[in-house]
Scaffold this motif. Structure first.
Motif, PDB file in Angstrom:
ATOM      1  N   ARG A   1       0.780  -1.216   0.182  1.00  0.00           N
ATOM      2  CA  ARG A   1       0.091  -0.126   0.098  1.00  0.00           C
ATOM      3  C   ARG A   1       0.888   1.283   0.141  1.00  0.00           C
ATOM      4  N   ASP A   2       2.094   0.984   0.517  1.00  0.00           N
ATOM      5  CA  ASP A   2       3.011   2.302   0.319  1.00  0.00           C
ATOM      6  C   ASP A   2       3.556   2.368  -1.105  1.00  0.00           C
ATOM      7  N   LYS A   3       2.906   3.269  -1.858  1.00  0.00           N
ATOM      8  CA  LYS A   3       3.655   3.408  -3.308  1.00  0.00           C
ATOM      9  C   LYS A   3       5.005   3.984  -3.054  1.00  0.00           C
ATOM     10  N   LEU A   4       5.341   4.801  -2.417  1.00  0.00           N
ATOM     11  CA  LEU A   4       6.647   5.333  -2.390  1.00  0.00           C
ATOM     12  C   LEU A   4       7.859   4.485  -1.912  1.00  0.00           C
ATOM     13  N   ALA A   5       7.540   3.478  -1.083  1.00  0.00           N
ATOM     14  CA  ALA A   5       8.404   2.581  -0.741  1.00  0.00           C
ATOM     15  C   ALA A   5       8.542   1.536  -1.710  1.00  0.00           C
ATOM     16  N   LEU A   6       7.628   1.082  -2.561  1.00  0.00           N
ATOM     17  CA  LEU A   6       7.588   0.163  -3.459  1.00  0.00           C
ATOM     18  C   LEU A   6       8.304   0.799  -4.795  1.00  0.00           C
ATOM     19  N   THR A   7       8.194   1.907  -4.989  1.00  0.00           N
ATOM     20  CA  THR A   7       8.974   2.743  -5.835  1.00  0.00           C
ATOM     21  C   THR A   7      10.644   2.767  -5.512  1.00  0.00           C
ATOM     22  N   GLY A   8      10.890   3.112  -4.242  1.00  0.00           N
ATOM     23  CA  GLY A   8      12.344   3.046  -3.902  1.00  0.00           C
ATOM     24  C   GLY A   8      12.810   1.538  -4.009  1.00  0.00           C
ATOM     25  N   GLY A   9      11.785   0.432  -3.668  1.00  0.00           N
ATOM     26  CA  GLY A   9      12.575  -0.928  -3.876  1.00  0.00           C
ATOM     27  C   GLY A   9      12.668  -1.043  -5.063  1.00  0.00           C
ATOM     28  N   VAL A  10      11.977  -0.599  -6.020  1.00  0.00           N
ATOM     29  CA  VAL A  10      12.159  -1.076  -7.492  1.00  0.00           C
ATOM     30  C   VAL A  10      13.555  -0.517  -8.225  1.00  0.00           C
ATOM     31  N   VAL A  11      13.668   1.035  -7.818  1.00  0.00           N
ATOM     32  CA  VAL A  11      15.121   1.588  -8.240  1.00  0.00           C
ATOM     33  C   VAL A  11      16.098   0.858  -7.429  1.00  0.00           C
ATOM     34  N   VAL A  12      15.976   0.435  -6.447  1.00  0.00           N
ATOM     35  CA  VAL A  12      17.321  -0.421  -5.704  1.00  0.00           C
ATOM     36  C   VAL A  12      17.508  -1.657  -6.360  1.00  0.00           C
TER      37      VAL A  12
END
Length: 350
Positions: A60-71
């Motif tokens: 549900r945390d879109k910012l965290a998922l985006t950060g994880g994808v970038v990582v």
């Protein structure tokens, strides 16, 4: 008289009849059975593991998922650096003097020499491809960031658990060591140590020695932060009911440490690790920027920033691109780490 007697017998029979006589009811249809089954399944409570709850919160945390994808993308870039540079047709060490203005030593053209062959432009003076060096620089930054965090987590977890569980003089000694390391000027010590290291050590030479020393020293000075967190959590967990129950059943100290305490310390350790990696990346970049980290010609983001100081007015893109690489990497790790912390928090409402 006969008619009256017949009526009285009918009334008496009615009064003595059972109140609820069985009646034949129609069997429910197939549609009704499906509805009833669906409502029963809807009312059934499904158990969820802590991992599943954390994953649902993280989704549900879109910012965290985006950060994880970038990582994940950065890790893939670091692992596949030779393949990526071969696809682009560039090499981080190849010089392109023909793309450099001989008068000003800056790339020909606008935006630092950005073109189809060189998507991030070329370096001043020698004309090396910036894209290839950014890709290879990711390997150095992530290698130092991850391995130094691993060293810090292993030392901090082991010493923090021992201090928190056994207490007494052992806790006092480990706590005072942590206080001393936290007060020590880490950056100055690393600069002094790396500067006097030999060029050959343990089978490593040149840049390999510096990377090895940076990993050990950054990890060594980082373990007190993990150790304090683990110690505090252990002090709380060792008084829990399940630990007392295991102790009353005759469980040994080793069993309690590895089976009862460590599994419950995984969440805070993971959270702190995700927060420590970007800090280590910044430390490596700072050391390379100061000239005591990775040495040329090995590609490093901090080293590229250091070289760009002399050309920031004539070739600003040479400073902007490695700066953006560091910024995006650190931001992605911080966003992902913040989301993991919220997801693993049992008291969180998100």
């Amino acid at each position: 008289m006969g008619a009256g007697y017949s009526r009285l017998r009918g009334v008496a029979a009615t009064m003595t009849a059972p109140l609820h006589e069985p009646t034949a009811e129609a069997a429910p249809s197939a549609a009704e059975e499906a509805v009833l089954a669906g409502s029963a399944e809807g009312r059934a409570v499904q158990g969820r593991s802590l991992g599943r709850i954390a994953w649902e919160r993280l989704k549900r945390d879109k910012l965290a998922l985006t950060g994880g994808v970038v990582v994940l993308v950065l890790i893939a870039i670091a692992l596949l650096a030779p393949v990526i540079t071969n696809l682009v047709g560039q090499d981080p060490e190849t010089h392109h003097e023909d793309l450099i203005d001989p008068l000003f030593s800056t790339p020909k053209g606008s935006w630092g020499g950005i073109s189809a062959d060189h998507p991030f432009g070329v370096e001043p003076v020698n004309g090396r491809d910036v894209f290839a060096r950014i890709v290879y620089g990711a390997r150095i930054s992530l290698l130092v960031g991850f391995l130094s965090a691993l060293v810090a987590v292993v030392l901090g977890t082991v010493l923090g658990v021992l201090a928190g569980y056994f207490g007494g003089w052992l806790d006092a000694v480990i706590s005072r060591v942590m206080d001393g390391l936290l007060a020590f000027p880490q950056l100055l010590f690393i600069i002094a140590l790396v500067s006097v290291m030999p060029n050959e050590m343990l089978g490593l030479t040149g840049t390999g020695v510096r990377i090895f020393v940076m990993i050990l020293v950054i990890g060594f000075f980082g373990w007190p932060y993990v150790g304090r967190v683990v110690r505090g959590q252990t002090l709380s967990l060792r008084e829990r009911e399940y630990v007392e129950a295991a102790r009353s059943l005759g469980a040994g100290r080793v069993y309690i440490l590895f089976k009862e305490l460590l599994p419950n310390l995984v969440a805070p350790i993971i959270v702190y690790t995700t927060m420590m990696i970007p800090t280590n990346i910044l430390t490596e970049a700072a050391l390379s920027f100061l000239g005591v980290g990775v040495k040329p010609p090995t590609a490093s983001w901090g080293q590229m920033l250091s070289s760009a100081i002399d050309y920031y007015d004539s070739d600003p893109m040479y400073m902007v691109i490695p700066g953006l690489a560091i910024f995006i990497t650190v931001l992605a790790f911080n966003l992902f780490g913040d989301g993991v912390r919220d997801a693993l928090d049992p008291k969180g409402s998100r």
